[in-house]
Design a protein around this motif. Structure first.
Motif, PDB file in Angstrom:
ATOM      1  N   ALA A  91       0.857  -1.195   0.000  1.00  0.00           N
ATOM      2  CA  ALA A  91       0.000   0.000   0.000  1.00  0.00           C
ATOM      3  C   ALA A  91       0.889   1.239   0.000  1.00  0.00           C
ATOM      4  O   ALA A  91       0.755   2.122   0.835  1.00  0.00           O
ATOM      5  N   MET A  92       1.824   1.281  -0.964  1.00  0.00           N
ATOM      6  CA  MET A  92       2.837   2.341  -0.972  1.00  0.00           C
ATOM      7  C   MET A  92       2.386   3.614  -1.685  1.00  0.00           C
ATOM      8  O   MET A  92       3.143   4.573  -1.761  1.00  0.00           O
ATOM      9  N   GLY A  93       1.182   3.586  -2.259  1.00  0.00           N
ATOM     10  CA  GLY A  93       0.701   4.802  -2.900  1.00  0.00           C
ATOM     11  C   GLY A  93       1.362   5.069  -4.237  1.00  0.00           C
ATOM     12  O   GLY A  93       1.865   4.157  -4.891  1.00  0.00           O
ATOM     13  N   CYS A  94       1.353   6.331  -4.629  1.00  0.00           N
ATOM     14  CA  CYS A  94       1.874   6.673  -5.949  1.00  0.00           C
ATOM     15  C   CYS A  94       2.811   7.863  -5.839  1.00  0.00           C
ATOM     16  O   CYS A  94       2.951   8.460  -4.788  1.00  0.00           O
ATOM     17  N   ARG A  95       3.463   8.169  -6.938  1.00  0.00           N
ATOM     18  CA  ARG A  95       4.299   9.375  -6.980  1.00  0.00           C
ATOM     19  C   ARG A  95       3.861  10.221  -8.167  1.00  0.00           C
ATOM     20  O   ARG A  95       3.123   9.759  -9.036  1.00  0.00           O
TER      21      ARG A  95
ATOM     22  N   PHE B 251      -0.600  -9.142  -1.479  1.00  0.00           N
ATOM     23  CA  PHE B 251      -1.823  -8.446  -1.861  1.00  0.00           C
ATOM     24  C   PHE B 251      -1.494  -6.975  -2.114  1.00  0.00           C
ATOM     25  O   PHE B 251      -0.547  -6.434  -1.529  1.00  0.00           O
ATOM     26  N   VAL B 252      -2.281  -6.331  -2.970  1.00  0.00           N
ATOM     27  CA  VAL B 252      -1.954  -4.959  -3.379  1.00  0.00           C
ATOM     28  C   VAL B 252      -3.225  -4.123  -3.348  1.00  0.00           C
ATOM     29  O   VAL B 252      -4.299  -4.595  -3.757  1.00  0.00           O
ATOM     30  N   CYS B 253      -3.120  -2.866  -2.872  1.00  0.00           N
ATOM     31  CA  CYS B 253      -4.303  -2.019  -2.821  1.00  0.00           C
ATOM     32  C   CYS B 253      -3.959  -0.545  -2.848  1.00  0.00           C
ATOM     33  O   CYS B 253      -2.814  -0.155  -2.581  1.00  0.00           O
ATOM     34  N   GLY B 254      -4.937   0.255  -3.158  1.00  0.00           N
ATOM     35  CA  GLY B 254      -4.762   1.710  -3.159  1.00  0.00           C
ATOM     36  C   GLY B 254      -4.035   2.195  -4.398  1.00  0.00           C
ATOM     37  O   GLY B 254      -4.031   1.526  -5.439  1.00  0.00           O
ATOM     38  N   ASN B 255      -3.386   3.342  -4.282  1.00  0.00           N
ATOM     39  CA  ASN B 255      -2.784   3.962  -5.456  1.00  0.00           C
ATOM     40  C   ASN B 255      -1.542   3.256  -5.979  1.00  0.00           C
ATOM     41  O   ASN B 255      -1.092   3.553  -7.079  1.00  0.00           O
ATOM     42  N   VAL B 256      -1.011   2.332  -5.214  1.00  0.00           N
ATOM     43  CA  VAL B 256       0.108   1.573  -5.769  1.00  0.00           C
ATOM     44  C   VAL B 256      -0.419   0.522  -6.760  1.00  0.00           C
ATOM     45  O   VAL B 256       0.317   0.023  -7.598  1.00  0.00           O
ATOM     46  N   LEU B 257      -1.713   0.220  -6.672  1.00  0.00           N
ATOM     47  CA  LEU B 257      -2.310  -0.743  -7.598  1.00  0.00           C
ATOM     48  C   LEU B 257      -2.836  -0.040  -8.841  1.00  0.00           C
ATOM     49  O   LEU B 257      -2.606  -0.473  -9.965  1.00  0.00           O
ATOM     50  N   HIS B 258      -3.584   1.009  -8.648  1.00  0.00           N
ATOM     51  CA  HIS B 258      -4.021   1.885  -9.737  1.00  0.00           C
ATOM     52  C   HIS B 258      -4.405   3.216  -9.106  1.00  0.00           C
ATOM     53  O   HIS B 258      -4.863   3.250  -7.958  1.00  0.00           O
TER      54      HIS B 258
END
Lengths: 472, 407
Positions: free
Chosen positions: B112-116, B285-292
């Motif tokens: 859940a690392m988010g985006c840049r 598992f992946v979620c949030g802005n690190v996924l899309h």
């Protein structure tokens, strides 16, 4: 009485810094004069970072002789300084075997060792993604890559720890011969020196006009580059050039010592202006696929441009005929970086007639510390000693507070954000400082006991921000 | 250190995943690199958050605080702040802190690392490279966290939401925002931000317009800007100069996949997942802005909860899945998350975006025989707005295609 330096070196590029360091290590009193806020801010920061093998230059030119010699000298210089040098070799690829053989022969005449002419099959085993039209190539095993700005910075630091002085942000206003010394006046006081070396790069003619020494007709050629994300770092194992043309060595693709890929440069006549252009970037985009198939320019993290200063076919490295005790070094374009150690040796021994050999008690600089190059055990030991090494600031390059503080508290203290970036790579990664530049600016301000409002990016007046909300 | 579930990232996705995992009975750890939880919400001091999730409007820090309180209540949930994950190995992570480096072992991992933000280099911004070019988020952090003014005369490039919000924020701080330039014919930010951040402050929005060249040696001195044609070529005849000292970039977000060593979906610029938000790597598992990249934080929180639930089920050996099928889509749709979907129990959530504006149509999910498995009416939707589609897993028995159909 004011101190009289043995030598004043104008220009804190790689050549100036190398001469400055070598003179200082040999026991002379030298001063390095630089008009910008830091060393390595001109051509030495914006080039391909290559140490060429030396097959490209015309035989018997200074370029050829000094390149082959410089290439041999590089490992010892970088080892001494703790600067990364990677002997990854270089390929020249194309579809004209005669041209390749000509390069090979030229290399042989220049005294380059370890050159190999390769057919397509041989090329493919090293470069699986060469384009379909490539039929042959040359491999120069001795070619290397280096970090050109860290090299320059470390050399200047080495000069300082060996007794030299660096005058940064020094705008020279006059150079007058007084007795057996030159009196240099400028924005930061007077400097006296018995000899002058003018290697001010793009500023050569400006300094020459103050000295009264020879000025040379100069042409500027801009070179634009793409820097690719380190996710692309493995697309080529070595530097790859197309066959050279009259305009230069062409658009190359090379790994950097820090794991990125450089694609460029263009070569257009310009003013001394390091702007990038759509035209230039498009030109590179069109040329690269003719050489390599797998260069993904959508992975670009930065574009930049440097300007080569050209004065005819060869370097100018000579004693002035007009003014005694002045040495002119002009037109150091490619392969200037490769030649730098040999230029310094040539200038000190042949032109100045001084001792080149370092004194037995010459001091080494403390190499820049990068935690991620160490073992986990070594990292943990350092973090235990100083918890700041465990506080990561630049997430892309994994740089900690401690490493940044160390990079500021050096023999030459960086006062700019780009100065920190060039020393320790904070802000050099894929987010380009988006996440860390405010933190870097704060650390820089604190360590230099200045206000964050006074922190600049690179040049004087290039403030990072405008003070507190609500104005000051 | 050993946990059932480790969550990387303490922003909205990670907090929600951590809370849900803990509630589900798994011993859970959230790792956050900042000194505080909340992620980018902490610097989003404007309102408009939480309308969907809490049915109440909050500012970013308020929304974050709601979740921080939920995190604090959980007995099964630990938090490590000031902690960097420097490596992922299977479901174990290497962390770096001021106390040293060590490995945390986990049975399941939630990314859940988010985006840049995309940078000047990413968009090949040409011209000089002086001081005064900021990404919108960087400018936002300077203003809202550090209380510093990044610029006085500002041009915003791109109409992403953070750029729009910053145009207003800087105006309120006394800066003059000269214009917002958007290369596309439509804005990428939310409609409400166009109205509340630009129109209400008389800030010009120039569509099909971009910066041709940055000017300035030390600090930005201005930009040459002008129109682009349908193929995004700059029309030289329209070139004009606009003096400014600052350029704010709001030109898109990219999932922060630095630590992830998996195949990347070129459409989402992130990994492929199934309807349990599980990646190709077992237990990850992946979620949030690190996924899309999402448009609303509310959706991020919901996705985080789903990932937290599934990761904890996985860690506790309770995750029961049916047969896996592929989910593809027609050309009107730009991507779907997930790209693999299971038969079995419960509801699968499909999130997607349309490529161009769609009005008065149906989203239909068809099986391999071309039969409609589920459909949803859509009045109007824009590419900027994320769409959600739910399907009963008991209806799934073949590969699926998501399409747009007329009435």
């Amino acid at each position: 009485m004011q101190k009289v330096y043995d030598v004043a070196v104008f220009g804190g590029g790689v050549v100036g810094a190398m001469i400055f360091s070598d003179l200082s290590r040999a026991g002379y009193k030298a001063v390095l004069i630089e008009k910008e806020l830091d060393v390595a801010t001109g051509m030495s920061k914006a080039n391909s970072g290559l140490v060429h093998a030396g097959f490209d230059a015309k035989p018997n030119t200074l370029k050829a002789i000094l390149n082959v010699r410089g290439n041999k000298m590089y490992p010892a210089v970088c080892k001494r300084l703790g600067v990364k040098l990677k002997n990854c070799g270089a390929f020249v690829v194309g579809d004209n075997l005669d041209a390749v053989k000509e390069l090979y022969n030229r290399g042989m005449q220049n005294g380059v060792k370890n050159l190999f002419v390769l057919n397509r099959k041989e090329l493919l085993s090293a470069l699986p993604n060469i384009s379909d039209n490539i039929t042959c190539g040359l491999f120069a095993k001795d070619a290397c890559i280096v970090d050109p700005y860290l090299l320059t910075i470390c050399l200047a630091e080495e000069g300082v720890v060996n007794g030299g002085a660096v005058a940064l942000d020094y705008q020279t206003s006059s150079v007058i011969k007084k007795g057996n010394a030159f009196e240099i006046s400028g924005s930061r006081g007077k400097i006296l020196a018995r000899r002058i070396i003018n290697c001010a790069g793009a500023g050569y003619n400006d300094i020459a006009s103050l000295i009264g020494s020879e000025q040379y007709q100069t042409e500027f050629r801009r070179g634009e580059y793409y820097v690719l994300d380190n996710s692309e770092g493995n697309i080529v194992p070595s530097t790859v050039f197309p066959l050279p043309t009259k305009a230069g060595k062409g658009v190359l693709v090379t790994p950097t010592v820090d794991g990125n890929i450089l694609v460029g440069p263009t070569s257009y006549e310009s003013d001394y202006d390091t702007k990038t252009t759509d035209f230039g970037l498009q030109d590179i985009r069109a040329k690269v696929p003719l050489m390599l198939k797998n260069v993904n320019l959508s992975k670009t993290i930065r574009v930049f441009a440097g300007v080569r200063v050209i004065t005819g076919d060869d370097f100018i490295i000579t004693n002035s005929k007009k003014v005694e005790n002045v040495c002119n070094i002009a037109g150091i374009c490619s392969p200037g970086l490769s030649c730098a150690p040999a230029i310094s040796e040539y200038v000190i021994k042949k032109l100045l007639g001084l001792e080149y050999k370092a004194k037995a008690d010459a001091v080494k600089i403390k190499p820049y510390l990068r935690l991620k190059d160490l073992s986990i055990t070594a990292q943990n030991k350092l973090i235990k000693q100083n918890p700041d090494y465990g506080k990561i600031v630049c997430k892309c390059e994994g740089i900690s507070v401690g490493e940044i503080v160390d990079a500021i508290n050096r023999p030459i203290r960086p006062v700019t954000m780009d100065g920190v970036k060039r020393r320790i790579r904070a802000g050099m990664g894929r987010c380009q400082g988006g996440f860390c530049s405010d933190k870097v600016a704060r650390i820089l301000a604190k360590e230099n006991k200045m206000k964050i409002e006074d922190v600049v990016k690179e040049h004087k007046g290039g403030y990072y921000l405008f003070g507190d909300l609500g104005g000051r | 250190m050993k946990y059932d579930v480790v969550v990387i990232g303490g922003g909205p996705a990670g907090m929600s995943a951590g809370v849900e995992s803990s509630r589900n009975g798994a011993k859970t750890l959230i790792i956050e690199r900042n000194p505080f939880l909340g992620g980018i919400l902490k610097q989003c001091i404007h309102n408009g958050f939480g309308l969907h999730y809490f049915k109440e409007e909050f500012t970013g820090p308020e929304y974050a605080q709601k979740f921080i309180e939920l995190v604090n209540k959980e007995k099964n949930l630990d938090v490590l702040t000031n902690t960097f994950v420097t490596k992922i190995d299977g479901t174990n992570v290497e962390i770096t802190t001021e106390f040293g480096k060590k490995v945390v072992e986990a049975k399941a991992l939630v990314l859940a690392m988010g985006c840049r933000e995309r940078t000047a280099g990413n968009i090949l911004l040409t011209g000089s490279r002086p001081s005064g070019i900021f990404t919108a988020g960087e400018a936002q952090r300077l203003v809202n966290i550090q209380g510093k003014l990044p610029g006085k005369n500002v041009v915003v490039l791109g109409s992403g939401d953070i750029g729009l919000v910053m145009a207003r924020r800087l105006t309120l701080q006394g800066a003059s925002v000269k214009a917002v330039l958007e290369i596309n014919p439509t804005t990428s930010g939310l409609r409400r931000n166009i109205v509340q951040c630009l129109e209400d402050f008389n800030i010009p929005l120039l569509l099909k317009t971009t910066i041709f060249e940055v000017v300035g040696k030390n600090r930005v001195e201005g930009v040459y800007y002008g129109s682009v044609d349908e193929r995004y070529n700059k029309i030289e005849a329209t070139k004009k100069f606009l003096p400014c000292d600052t350029i704010i970039l709001s030109v898109g977000l990219v999932p922060e996949t630095d630590l992830i060593d998996m195949q990347i979906n070129p459409k989402t610029k992130s990994v492929f997942v199934n309807d349990y938000l599980q990646s190709e790597k077992e237990g990850v598992f992946v979620c949030g802005n690190v996924l899309h990249v999402h448009d609303l934080v509310d959706n991020v929180s919901m996705e985080g909860a789903l990932a937290g639930k599934n990761a904890s089920d996985y860690a506790l050996n309770r995750l029961k899945k049916g047969k896996q099928y592929a989910l593809s889509h027609s050309t009107e749709i730009s991507y779907t998350v997930p790209t693999m979907i299971h038969s079995g129990e419960g509801t699968a959530v499909i999130k997607f975006r349309v490529r161009t504006k769609i009005t008065k149509s149906y989203f239909v999910l068809k099986n391999a025989k071309g039969e409609v498995v589920a459909k949803k009416y859509v009045m109007a939707c824009l590419p900027g707005e994320m769409q959600t589609f739910e399907v009963d897993r008991s209806l799934i028995n073949s590969n699926l295609v998501l399409e747009v159909a007329g009435l």
